[in-house]
Scaffold this motif. Structure first.
Motif, PDB file in Angstrom:
ATOM      1  N   MET A 240       0.827  -1.205   0.000  1.00 28.26           N
ATOM      2  CA  MET A 240       0.000   0.000   0.000  1.00 28.26           C
ATOM      3  C   MET A 240       0.860   1.254   0.000  1.00 28.26           C
ATOM      4  N   LEU A 241       1.994   1.198   0.720  1.00 29.30           N
ATOM      5  CA  LEU A 241       2.911   2.339   0.707  1.00 29.30           C
ATOM      6  C   LEU A 241       3.466   2.569  -0.696  1.00 29.30           C
ATOM      7  N   ALA A 242       3.867   1.473  -1.357  1.00 33.98           N
ATOM      8  CA  ALA A 242       4.407   1.597  -2.716  1.00 33.98           C
ATOM      9  C   ALA A 242       3.339   2.115  -3.671  1.00 33.98           C
ATOM     10  N   GLY A 243       2.109   1.618  -3.515  1.00 30.67           N
ATOM     11  CA  GLY A 243       1.019   2.079  -4.361  1.00 30.67           C
ATOM     12  C   GLY A 243       0.725   3.546  -4.149  1.00 30.67           C
ATOM     13  N   ALA A 244       0.772   4.004  -2.893  1.00 31.45           N
ATOM     14  CA  ALA A 244       0.519   5.413  -2.603  1.00 31.45           C
ATOM     15  C   ALA A 244       1.565   6.303  -3.253  1.00 31.45           C
ATOM     16  N   ALA A 245       2.827   5.878  -3.213  1.00 31.08           N
ATOM     17  CA  ALA A 245       3.893   6.675  -3.820  1.00 31.08           C
ATOM     18  C   ALA A 245       3.698   6.793  -5.330  1.00 31.08           C
ATOM     19  N   ALA A 246       3.352   5.664  -5.970  1.00 24.46           N
ATOM     20  CA  ALA A 246       3.150   5.684  -7.417  1.00 24.46           C
ATOM     21  C   ALA A 246       1.931   6.519  -7.795  1.00 24.46           C
ATOM     22  N   LEU A 247       0.879   6.416  -7.012  1.00 26.71           N
ATOM     23  CA  LEU A 247      -0.322   7.202  -7.295  1.00 26.71           C
ATOM     24  C   LEU A 247      -0.052   8.688  -7.085  1.00 26.71           C
ATOM     25  N   ASP A 248       0.719   9.026  -6.049  1.00 25.20           N
ATOM     26  CA  ASP A 248       1.054  10.428  -5.805  1.00 25.20           C
ATOM     27  C   ASP A 248       1.836  10.997  -6.982  1.00 25.20           C
ATOM     28  N   ALA A 249       2.757  10.200  -7.537  1.00 28.48           N
ATOM     29  CA  ALA A 249       3.526  10.659  -8.695  1.00 28.48           C
ATOM     30  C   ALA A 249       2.604  10.868  -9.897  1.00 28.48           C
ATOM     31  N   TYR A 250       1.611   9.993 -10.050  1.00 28.04           N
ATOM     32  CA  TYR A 250       0.670  10.143 -11.162  1.00 28.04           C
ATOM     33  C   TYR A 250      -0.189  11.392 -10.981  1.00 28.04           C
ATOM     34  N   LEU A 251      -0.649  11.627  -9.756  1.00 26.37           N
ATOM     35  CA  LEU A 251      -1.440  12.832  -9.499  1.00 26.37           C
ATOM     36  C   LEU A 251      -0.623  14.087  -9.785  1.00 26.37           C
ATOM     37  N   ASP A 252       0.643  14.054  -9.417  1.00 27.70           N
ATOM     38  CA  ASP A 252       1.517  15.187  -9.688  1.00 27.70           C
ATOM     39  C   ASP A 252       1.669  15.402 -11.185  1.00 27.70           C
ATOM     40  N   GLU A 253       1.816  14.311 -11.932  1.00 27.59           N
ATOM     41  CA  GLU A 253       1.955  14.409 -13.392  1.00 27.59           C
ATOM     42  C   GLU A 253       0.677  14.945 -14.031  1.00 27.59           C
ATOM     43  N   ARG A 254      -0.442  14.649 -13.427  1.00 23.65           N
ATOM     44  CA  ARG A 254      -1.727  15.170 -13.935  1.00 23.65           C
ATOM     45  C   ARG A 254      -1.943  16.630 -13.552  1.00 23.65           C
ATOM     46  N   GLY A 255      -1.083  17.153 -12.701  1.00 21.39           N
ATOM     47  CA  GLY A 255      -1.228  18.548 -12.307  1.00 21.39           C
ATOM     48  C   GLY A 255      -2.176  18.747 -11.145  1.00 21.39           C
ATOM     49  N   VAL A 256      -2.466  17.680 -10.391  1.00 20.92           N
ATOM     50  CA  VAL A 256      -3.344  17.801  -9.232  1.00 20.92           C
ATOM     51  C   VAL A 256      -2.523  18.345  -8.075  1.00 20.92           C
ATOM     52  N   PRO A 257      -2.857  19.514  -7.529  1.00 30.51           N
ATOM     53  CA  PRO A 257      -2.042  20.076  -6.443  1.00 30.51           C
ATOM     54  C   PRO A 257      -2.188  19.279  -5.169  1.00 30.51           C
ATOM     55  N   ALA A 258      -1.103  19.162  -4.442  1.00 33.23           N
ATOM     56  CA  ALA A 258      -1.134  18.473  -3.153  1.00 33.23           C
ATOM     57  C   ALA A 258      -1.762  19.396  -2.117  1.00 33.23           C
ATOM     58  N   ALA A 259      -2.524  18.793  -1.193  1.00 35.70           N
ATOM     59  CA  ALA A 259      -3.133  19.586  -0.131  1.00 35.70           C
ATOM     60  C   ALA A 259      -2.055  20.088   0.807  1.00 35.70           C
ATOM     61  N   ARG A 260      -2.232  21.316   1.277  1.00 36.33           N
ATOM     62  CA  ARG A 260      -1.265  21.888   2.210  1.00 36.33           C
ATOM     63  C   ARG A 260      -1.551  21.359   3.609  1.00 36.33           C
ATOM     64  N   PRO A 261      -0.589  20.695   4.241  1.00 34.49           N
ATOM     65  CA  PRO A 261      -0.862  20.110   5.563  1.00 34.49           C
ATOM     66  C   PRO A 261      -1.044  21.178   6.631  1.00 34.49           C
ATOM     67  N   ASP A 262      -1.853  20.843   7.631  1.00 34.45           N
ATOM     68  CA  ASP A 262      -2.060  21.716   8.772  1.00 34.45           C
ATOM     69  C   ASP A 262      -0.819  21.675   9.634  1.00 34.45           C
ATOM     70  N   PRO A 263      -0.122  22.807   9.847  1.00 36.14           N
ATOM     71  CA  PRO A 263       1.118  22.771  10.638  1.00 36.14           C
ATOM     72  C   PRO A 263       0.900  22.332  12.079  1.00 36.14           C
ATOM     73  N   GLU A 264      -0.331  22.447  12.584  1.00 31.50           N
ATOM     74  CA  GLU A 264      -0.611  22.045  13.961  1.00 31.50           C
ATOM     75  C   GLU A 264      -1.053  20.591  14.072  1.00 31.50           C
ATOM     76  N   GLY A 265      -1.146  19.902  12.920  1.00 33.00           N
ATOM     77  CA  GLY A 265      -1.506  18.496  12.937  1.00 33.00           C
ATOM     78  C   GLY A 265      -3.000  18.287  12.823  1.00 33.00           C
ATOM     79  N   PRO A 266      -3.415  17.034  12.524  1.00 35.31           N
ATOM     80  CA  PRO A 266      -4.829  16.744  12.295  1.00 35.31           C
ATOM     81  C   PRO A 266      -5.687  16.826  13.544  1.00 35.31           C
ATOM     82  N   HIS A 267      -5.074  16.767  14.736  1.00 40.18           N
ATOM     83  CA  HIS A 267      -5.856  16.754  15.965  1.00 40.18           C
ATOM     84  C   HIS A 267      -5.816  18.080  16.695  1.00 40.18           C
ATOM     85  N   ALA A 268      -5.368  19.117  15.996  1.00 38.44           N
ATOM     86  CA  ALA A 268      -5.304  20.430  16.634  1.00 38.44           C
ATOM     87  C   ALA A 268      -6.705  20.938  16.939  1.00 38.44           C
ATOM     88  N   THR A 269      -6.846  21.669  18.029  1.00 36.51           N
ATOM     89  CA  THR A 269      -8.158  22.215  18.414  1.00 36.51           C
ATOM     90  C   THR A 269      -8.136  23.731  18.317  1.00 36.51           C
TER      91      THR A 269
END
Length: 269
Positions: A240-269
């Motif tokens: 699944m990790l390998a598949g995610a990396a390959a899919l991410d590269a494909y999304l990048d090639e398609r020009g799909v922008p990556a989401a900007r991560p929350d600097p405080e993390g997913p559980h920030a309040t």
């Protein structure tokens, strides 16, 4: 500015196929299934592909070992239709299933650890007021009839009878009624079979494992099977990790922008 997914470099079906040891018909089938973007055509009607198609095929093949054919196809189809959120949902489902399989494995290991203390019937094996299939019938000390046992496990009585035919369990018959009665050891075997089925084992495999378990009088014969199960889950997680990396590269090639991560993390309040 995203990358231009199309380039002037033309690739033939055979170019994509040879790279992965596939047939050209397989490449055409993947296109028809939506795994690849729609191919271009020459004036004579021949398909032409681009590096984007090659990357799509690589992503799909990388997704296959971890997600399976159906899920990998659905993920790629969603991406190619511009439905990234649906693709991510499908990926989440596969990860959730892997987590559930890990929990199932832990449950099997826990059940095996309990076998040493299963010589005396526990409360689950004792008959309750609803254990009898009809008025005046009772399974006897430390036994359960097929209906209550199936209900306790959330399966159908027909499933228990199928497991009996497969040699997984051999309940005795009540001499007065002829009904099947599952003793403490039978309940143990049924529970173990239930967990192994959830883990993807076939009936003949389960019957062999339980037969060895009975012959040895303990869980040791199952150690190799559990080790193999752990290895398969680990391999799936790594895939699944390998598949995610390959899919991410494909999304990048398609020009799909990556989401900007929350600097405080997913559980920030």
């Amino acid at each position: 500015m995203g990358k231009n997914p199309q380039t002037s470099r033309r690739l033939r079906p055979v170019d994509l196929a040879r790279r992965h040891g596939l047939s050209t018909q397989a490449v055409r089938n993947y296109e028809a299934a939506g795994v690849l973007p729609v191919a271009g055509r020459t004036p004579h009607g021949y398909r032409t592909y681009t590096p984007l198609h090659a990357q799509a095929l690589a992503a799909f093949l990388a997704l296959l070992p971890g997600h399976g054919h159906a899920a990998a196809t659905s993920i790629m189809r969603a991406v190619n239709h511009g439905e990234q959120q649906e693709a991510f949902r499908l990926i989440d489902e596969s990860h959730a299933q892997l987590l559930e399989d890990r929990r199932t494995l832990r449950a099997v290991e826990s059940a095996l650890r309990d076998l040493r203390s299963d010589a005396a019937p526990g409360p689950d094996a004792a008959p309750g007021p609803d254990a009898a299939p009809g008025p005046g019938a009772a399974p006897g000390p430390g036994g359960m009839f097929v209906g209550p046992l199936a209900a306790k496990l959330g399966i159908r009585p027909a499933t228990l009878r199928a497991w009996e035919r497969a040699g997984i369990v051999a309940p005795r018959r009540d001499p007065r009624t002829g009904y099947r009665v599952y003793g403490g050891a039978d309940v143990r075997d049924v529970r173990l079979a239930h967990q192994l089925r959830r883990g993807g084992y076939r009936l003949e495999q389960i019957a062999l494992l339980i037969d060895r378990l009975r012959a040895a009088g303990g869980p040791e014969p199952l150690a190799a099977a559990l080790h193999d199960w752990h290895a398969r889950l680990a391999a799936r997680g790594r895939a699944m990790l390998a598949g995610a990396a390959a899919l991410d590269a494909y999304l990048d090639e398609r020009g799909v922008p990556a989401a900007r991560p929350d600097p405080e993390g997913p559980h920030a309040t």
